[in-house]
Design a protein around this motif. Sequence first.
Motif, PDB file in Angstrom:
ATOM      1  N   ASP A   1     -95.661 -46.191 -19.838  1.00  0.00           N
ATOM      2  CA  ASP A   1     -96.961 -46.854 -19.878  1.00  0.00           C
ATOM      3  C   ASP A   1     -98.036 -45.693 -20.250  1.00  0.00           C
ATOM      4  OD1 ASP A   1     -96.016 -49.295 -19.046  1.00  0.00           O
ATOM      5  OD2 ASP A   1     -95.760 -48.620 -17.201  1.00  0.00           O
ATOM      6  N   GLU A   2     -97.610 -44.290 -19.988  1.00  0.00           N
ATOM      7  CA  GLU A   2     -98.763 -43.396 -20.446  1.00  0.00           C
ATOM      8  C   GLU A   2     -98.889 -43.400 -21.778  1.00  0.00           C
ATOM      9  OE1 GLU A   2    -100.331 -41.561 -18.327  1.00  0.00           O
ATOM     10  OE2 GLU A   2     -99.713 -42.476 -16.710  1.00  0.00           O
ATOM     11  N   ASP A   3     -97.834 -43.716 -22.841  1.00  0.00           N
ATOM     12  CA  ASP A   3     -98.269 -43.666 -24.145  1.00  0.00           C
ATOM     13  C   ASP A   3     -99.286 -44.713 -24.421  1.00  0.00           C
ATOM     14  OD1 ASP A   3     -96.206 -41.869 -24.836  1.00  0.00           O
ATOM     15  OD2 ASP A   3     -94.613 -43.099 -24.515  1.00  0.00           O
ATOM     16  N   ALA A   4     -99.105 -45.992 -23.852  1.00  0.00           N
ATOM     17  CA  ALA A   4    -100.120 -46.848 -24.079  1.00  0.00           C
ATOM     18  C   ALA A   4    -101.670 -46.524 -23.527  1.00  0.00           C
ATOM     19  CB  ALA A   4     -99.803 -48.170 -23.487  1.00  0.00           C
ATOM     20  N   PHE A   5    -101.731 -45.837 -22.423  1.00  0.00           N
ATOM     21  CA  PHE A   5    -102.751 -45.171 -21.702  1.00  0.00           C
ATOM     22  C   PHE A   5    -103.526 -44.294 -22.739  1.00  0.00           C
ATOM     23  CE2 PHE A   5    -100.928 -45.767 -17.267  1.00  0.00           C
ATOM     24  CZ  PHE A   5    -101.156 -47.077 -17.362  1.00  0.00           C
ATOM     25  N   LYS A   6    -102.573 -43.462 -23.191  1.00  0.00           N
ATOM     26  CA  LYS A   6    -103.147 -42.442 -24.118  1.00  0.00           C
ATOM     27  C   LYS A   6    -103.641 -42.911 -25.444  1.00  0.00           C
ATOM     28  CE  LYS A   6    -101.099 -37.821 -25.468  1.00  0.00           C
ATOM     29  NZ  LYS A   6    -100.113 -37.108 -25.537  1.00  0.00           N
ATOM     30  N   VAL A   7    -103.058 -44.026 -26.106  1.00  0.00           N
ATOM     31  CA  VAL A   7    -103.390 -44.514 -27.171  1.00  0.00           C
ATOM     32  C   VAL A   7    -104.847 -45.108 -27.239  1.00  0.00           C
ATOM     33  CG1 VAL A   7    -103.157 -46.864 -28.642  1.00  0.00           C
ATOM     34  CG2 VAL A   7    -101.578 -45.164 -28.345  1.00  0.00           C
ATOM     35  N   LEU A   8    -105.066 -45.839 -25.853  1.00  0.00           N
ATOM     36  CA  LEU A   8    -106.490 -46.534 -25.619  1.00  0.00           C
ATOM     37  C   LEU A   8    -107.557 -45.660 -25.469  1.00  0.00           C
ATOM     38  CD1 LEU A   8    -105.622 -49.875 -23.559  1.00  0.00           C
ATOM     39  CD2 LEU A   8    -105.877 -49.354 -25.737  1.00  0.00           C
ATOM     40  N   ARG A   9    -107.227 -44.147 -24.549  1.00  0.00           N
ATOM     41  CA  ARG A   9    -107.972 -43.229 -24.099  1.00  0.00           C
ATOM     42  C   ARG A   9    -108.503 -42.469 -25.430  1.00  0.00           C
ATOM     43  NH1 ARG A   9    -109.832 -40.152 -20.220  1.00  0.00           N
ATOM     44  NH2 ARG A   9    -108.821 -41.276 -18.629  1.00  0.00           N
ATOM     45  N   GLU A  10    -107.367 -42.088 -26.228  1.00  0.00           N
ATOM     46  CA  GLU A  10    -107.601 -41.060 -27.361  1.00  0.00           C
ATOM     47  C   GLU A  10    -108.481 -41.835 -28.309  1.00  0.00           C
ATOM     48  OE1 GLU A  10    -103.965 -39.873 -28.633  1.00  0.00           O
ATOM     49  OE2 GLU A  10    -104.207 -38.320 -27.035  1.00  0.00           O
ATOM     50  N   GLY A  11    -108.340 -42.970 -28.511  1.00  0.00           N
ATOM     51  CA  GLY A  11    -109.125 -43.812 -29.459  1.00  0.00           C
ATOM     52  C   GLY A  11    -110.295 -44.306 -28.943  1.00  0.00           C
ATOM     53  N   ASN A  12    -110.716 -44.061 -27.491  1.00  0.00           N
ATOM     54  CA  ASN A  12    -111.713 -44.647 -26.993  1.00  0.00           C
ATOM     55  C   ASN A  12    -112.005 -46.225 -27.132  1.00  0.00           C
ATOM     56  OD1 ASN A  12    -112.865 -42.678 -25.395  1.00  0.00           O
ATOM     57  ND2 ASN A  12    -114.580 -42.175 -26.834  1.00  0.00           N
ATOM     58  N   ARG A  13    -110.700 -46.665 -27.215  1.00  0.00           N
ATOM     59  CA  ARG A  13    -110.484 -48.166 -27.665  1.00  0.00           C
ATOM     60  C   ARG A  13    -110.467 -49.095 -26.272  1.00  0.00           C
ATOM     61  NH1 ARG A  13    -105.412 -48.662 -31.602  1.00  0.00           N
ATOM     62  NH2 ARG A  13    -105.585 -46.453 -32.415  1.00  0.00           N
ATOM     63  N   GLY A  14    -110.017 -48.549 -25.305  1.00  0.00           N
ATOM     64  CA  GLY A  14    -110.107 -49.610 -23.985  1.00  0.00           C
ATOM     65  C   GLY A  14    -109.733 -49.057 -22.872  1.00  0.00           C
ATOM     66  N   TYR A  15    -109.193 -49.768 -21.926  1.00  0.00           N
ATOM     67  CA  TYR A  15    -108.951 -49.266 -20.546  1.00  0.00           C
ATOM     68  C   TYR A  15    -107.633 -49.114 -19.998  1.00  0.00           C
ATOM     69  CZ  TYR A  15    -113.891 -49.592 -19.754  1.00  0.00           C
ATOM     70  OH  TYR A  15    -115.483 -49.750 -19.718  1.00  0.00           O
ATOM     71  N   GLY A  16    -107.108 -47.966 -19.631  1.00  0.00           N
ATOM     72  CA  GLY A  16    -105.668 -47.980 -18.982  1.00  0.00           C
ATOM     73  C   GLY A  16    -105.881 -48.250 -17.585  1.00  0.00           C
ATOM     74  N   ILE A  17    -104.805 -48.815 -16.844  1.00  0.00           N
ATOM     75  CA  ILE A  17    -105.166 -49.057 -15.272  1.00  0.00           C
ATOM     76  C   ILE A  17    -103.780 -48.739 -15.103  1.00  0.00           C
ATOM     77  CG2 ILE A  17    -105.509 -50.598 -13.435  1.00  0.00           C
ATOM     78  CD1 ILE A  17    -107.295 -52.539 -15.153  1.00  0.00           C
TER      79      ILE A  17
END
Length: 385
Positions: free
Chosen positions: A332-348
């Motif tokens: 799931d870290e890959d998904a968190f990273k995509v959201l964080r790096e693009g400042n697109r959304g929130y990983g929980i």
Amino acid sequence: MDLKSNHCSPVLTDPAPINKSRLGIHSSLLPYSQQGASFSSSKYVTIPRKKPAKLDDVRSNGWLDAMKSSSPPRKKLIKDLSVEVALDDADIAYSSWMLKYPSALNSFDQITNYAKNKKIAIFSDYDGTLSPIVDDPDRALMSNDMRSAVRNVSKFFPTAIISGRSRDKVYELVGLTELCYAGSHGMDIMGPLSHTVSDDYPNCIKSNDQQGKEVNLFQPAREFLPMIDEVFRTLVENTKGIKGAKVENHKFCASVHYRNVDEKNWPTIAQCVHDILKDYPRLRLTHGRKVLEVRPVIDWNKGKAVEFLLESLGLSNRNDVLPIYIGDDSSDEDAFKVLREGNRGYGILVSSVPKETNAFYSLRNPDEVMKFLNSLVTWKHEAAK
Ligand SMILES: [Mg+2]
């Protein structure tokens, strides 16, 4: 997008227990210690005399350390200590960690304030997120209350489950036709028909879902199917003598669960997987929660699956979309990273112990995930009044 400032922390395998020096607290305040986690101790390693170099393979490449830390033995530690003191210490460590990764429940107003006038899309892992982690993966069932919560959420927000299991299996476990499903860590995606996606991903084909509806099917590792099947059968054969080992075929990846294997046999199981992988340079190993996973070496992961699904849903490249991804595992870290790096959304991140993560927020367990999902539904109901 005005998300919180970045605090990127590279995560290469399972989110490891957070380093005590980063927390600035004494190791005794952590709920578990990594001291003694090394398999260099003879307590943990039984080196076969006939093959002295064998276990060096799995020890030197860090497999055994990762296996040890993949699911912290918190209960065992608490049992060894005075219960009252150990629980207090664990709480202090968790509270310190939550300063960096606040509870999504406590931060609910902040999240929904940001989500005003935006379209939320929910992405969730299954095991350990919507269902409890249990000894037998076949019994990792989500509760009816959780199913209702997910169904209600999907009425208001596009919702997708992205699991390490096979897509068919996770659909069978969740049983909701309203959702999109991605299996095999995102390597098997069934999403809505979208011509944009078909153009951008040439291997994406038209198919039909369980109800006969036309959908897009994207399987970027399709060519690996025979190889994974072969490896699965070899893993079953070679681990059958290890009590408690369970091998699963997730179609585009295979997993070896060691949750029920006596710890003294973990080196044997690691060596067994290592030996098989030597014959398959196009496959690689990743660590999950008490599970070794064999996957194709392709440039694809749950983060890319989120991007694919956002595009399929017509939600990519838009400022008025807020994707939220909830998960508990290394993949799931890959998904968190995509959201964080693009400042697109929130990983929980769902975790009851401190861990390094690329998520923004945390929840302790699936019960808190359910509360969060229900809160989103209530919030949307209130906003519609
Ligand atoms: Mg999980």
